[in-house]
Design a protein around this motif. Sequence first.
Motif, mmCIF file in Angstrom:
data_model
loop_
_atom_site.group_PDB
_atom_site.id
_atom_site.type_symbol
_atom_site.label_atom_id
_atom_site.label_comp_id
_atom_site.label_asym_id
_atom_site.label_seq_id
_atom_site.Cartn_x
_atom_site.Cartn_y
_atom_site.Cartn_z
ATOM 1 N N THR A 23 8.451 -28.408 -18.886
ATOM 2 C CA THR A 23 9.002 -29.690 -19.321
ATOM 3 C C THR A 23 7.980 -30.405 -20.173
ATOM 4 O O THR A 23 6.834 -30.575 -19.770
ATOM 5 C CB THR A 23 9.354 -30.579 -18.109
ATOM 6 O OG1 THR A 23 10.272 -29.891 -17.262
ATOM 7 C CG2 THR A 23 9.990 -31.876 -18.575
ATOM 8 N N LEU A 26 6.777 -35.435 -20.142
ATOM 9 C CA LEU A 26 6.780 -35.992 -18.790
ATOM 10 C C LEU A 26 5.630 -36.982 -18.677
ATOM 11 O O LEU A 26 4.474 -36.640 -18.932
ATOM 12 C CB LEU A 26 6.613 -34.857 -17.787
ATOM 13 C CG LEU A 26 6.883 -35.123 -16.316
ATOM 14 C CD1 LEU A 26 8.354 -35.460 -16.097
ATOM 15 C CD2 LEU A 26 6.496 -33.902 -15.484
ATOM 16 N N ARG A 35 11.124 -38.760 -17.801
ATOM 17 C CA ARG A 35 11.238 -37.484 -18.488
ATOM 18 C C ARG A 35 12.417 -37.548 -19.431
ATOM 19 O O ARG A 35 13.394 -38.277 -19.185
ATOM 20 C CB ARG A 35 11.399 -36.331 -17.492
ATOM 21 C CG ARG A 35 12.705 -36.319 -16.749
ATOM 22 C CD ARG A 35 12.689 -35.319 -15.599
ATOM 23 N NE ARG A 35 12.278 -33.995 -16.003
ATOM 24 C CZ ARG A 35 11.630 -33.145 -15.196
ATOM 25 N NH1 ARG A 35 11.329 -33.505 -13.956
ATOM 26 N NH2 ARG A 35 11.313 -31.945 -15.615
ATOM 27 N N ARG A 70 15.187 -42.274 -21.277
ATOM 28 C CA ARG A 70 14.567 -41.277 -20.413
ATOM 29 C C ARG A 70 15.010 -41.467 -18.955
ATOM 30 O O ARG A 70 15.246 -42.595 -18.508
ATOM 31 C CB ARG A 70 13.042 -41.376 -20.494
ATOM 32 C CG ARG A 70 12.479 -41.035 -21.850
ATOM 33 C CD ARG A 70 10.964 -41.159 -21.882
ATOM 34 N NE ARG A 70 10.513 -42.536 -21.652
ATOM 35 C CZ ARG A 70 9.257 -42.948 -21.811
ATOM 36 N NH1 ARG A 70 8.323 -42.075 -22.193
ATOM 37 N NH2 ARG A 70 8.920 -44.202 -21.588
ATOM 38 N N ASP A 150 10.809 -32.246 -9.610
ATOM 39 C CA ASP A 150 11.296 -31.446 -10.741
ATOM 40 C C ASP A 150 12.663 -30.844 -10.430
ATOM 41 O O ASP A 150 12.802 -29.639 -10.176
ATOM 42 C CB ASP A 150 10.302 -30.360 -11.130
ATOM 43 C CG ASP A 150 10.633 -29.745 -12.498
ATOM 44 O OD1 ASP A 150 11.657 -30.154 -13.094
ATOM 45 O OD2 ASP A 150 9.883 -28.868 -12.961
ATOM 46 N N ASP A 152 15.301 -30.685 -12.521
ATOM 47 C CA ASP A 152 16.085 -30.404 -13.727
ATOM 48 C C ASP A 152 16.918 -29.127 -13.628
ATOM 49 O O ASP A 152 17.942 -29.004 -14.303
ATOM 50 C CB ASP A 152 15.174 -30.315 -14.947
ATOM 51 C CG ASP A 152 15.160 -31.603 -15.750
ATOM 52 O OD1 ASP A 152 15.572 -32.640 -15.192
ATOM 53 O OD2 ASP A 152 14.746 -31.578 -16.924
#
Length: 263
Positions: A23, A26, A35, A70, A150, A152
């Motif tokens: 990523t 961040l 992010r 974001r 995290d 995602d």
Amino acid sequence: MSFSDPRIGRADDVEHRLPGRATSGLVRIGDTVRRPAGPWTDSVDAVLAHLRDVGFTGAPRPLGRDEFGRQIVEFVPGEMCDEAGTFSLADLASVGAFVHDLHEALATFVPPDNPRWQVVIPPDREEQIVHHDVAPWNLVRSARGWVLIDWDAAAPGSRLWDLAYAAQAMAGLNADRPAEDSARRLRVFADAYRLDAAARPALARVLPVRARAMYDMLAAAARDGREPWASIHATDGAYWRQTADYLDAHVDVFTSTLTDDAR
């Protein structure tokens, strides 16, 4: 939610860039992490909101979007556990129980209408939403207990698929460790997860399949020039190929240890 909310941070707070191989962009601002949002971020926020609402404390709380669009989540202070395979047996038991509680909490999640997910590696099957990257580099040892960050790659998958990846990473099941030692560590993790007897042989079989899927994804990305996976293949590709071979070679050892007097 207004930008003056103390959980989001003040507009004049300094951005501190955070490391992340998969990523980019961040940053930490105050007590938050920001992010770049993707097509899947609304669905991920819904998952995080569900975990908050059911009282699961092992994930960061979602805090909306900032003025740049974001994603904002809370920053959870603590120690990052980024060295795979270094957990003590007591830690392995604690993390195994944590992953069980995580899967239980996710089992009641009802996705929003027309959800979108970032599917990096297609799972074996779709049972429920899982994290897909439960590993030391995403785990924080915090004052409130383990916290998984995290999110995602959260998407539909199976508990066993998620568990196989988590067990391999957390227990350090790789070619540098004797198979019997790996099997003992795997058993501690599976026992703490409360894996039922019928699923134990399946876990032993899925371990190499999941590791091979990781290698295949990285190798395909390297051929196609897709970042960040192509760069990760350059550093980690050999590890995942060797790990898949190692796990495949010792399925019988893992099965025997997992099922010995298992209830």
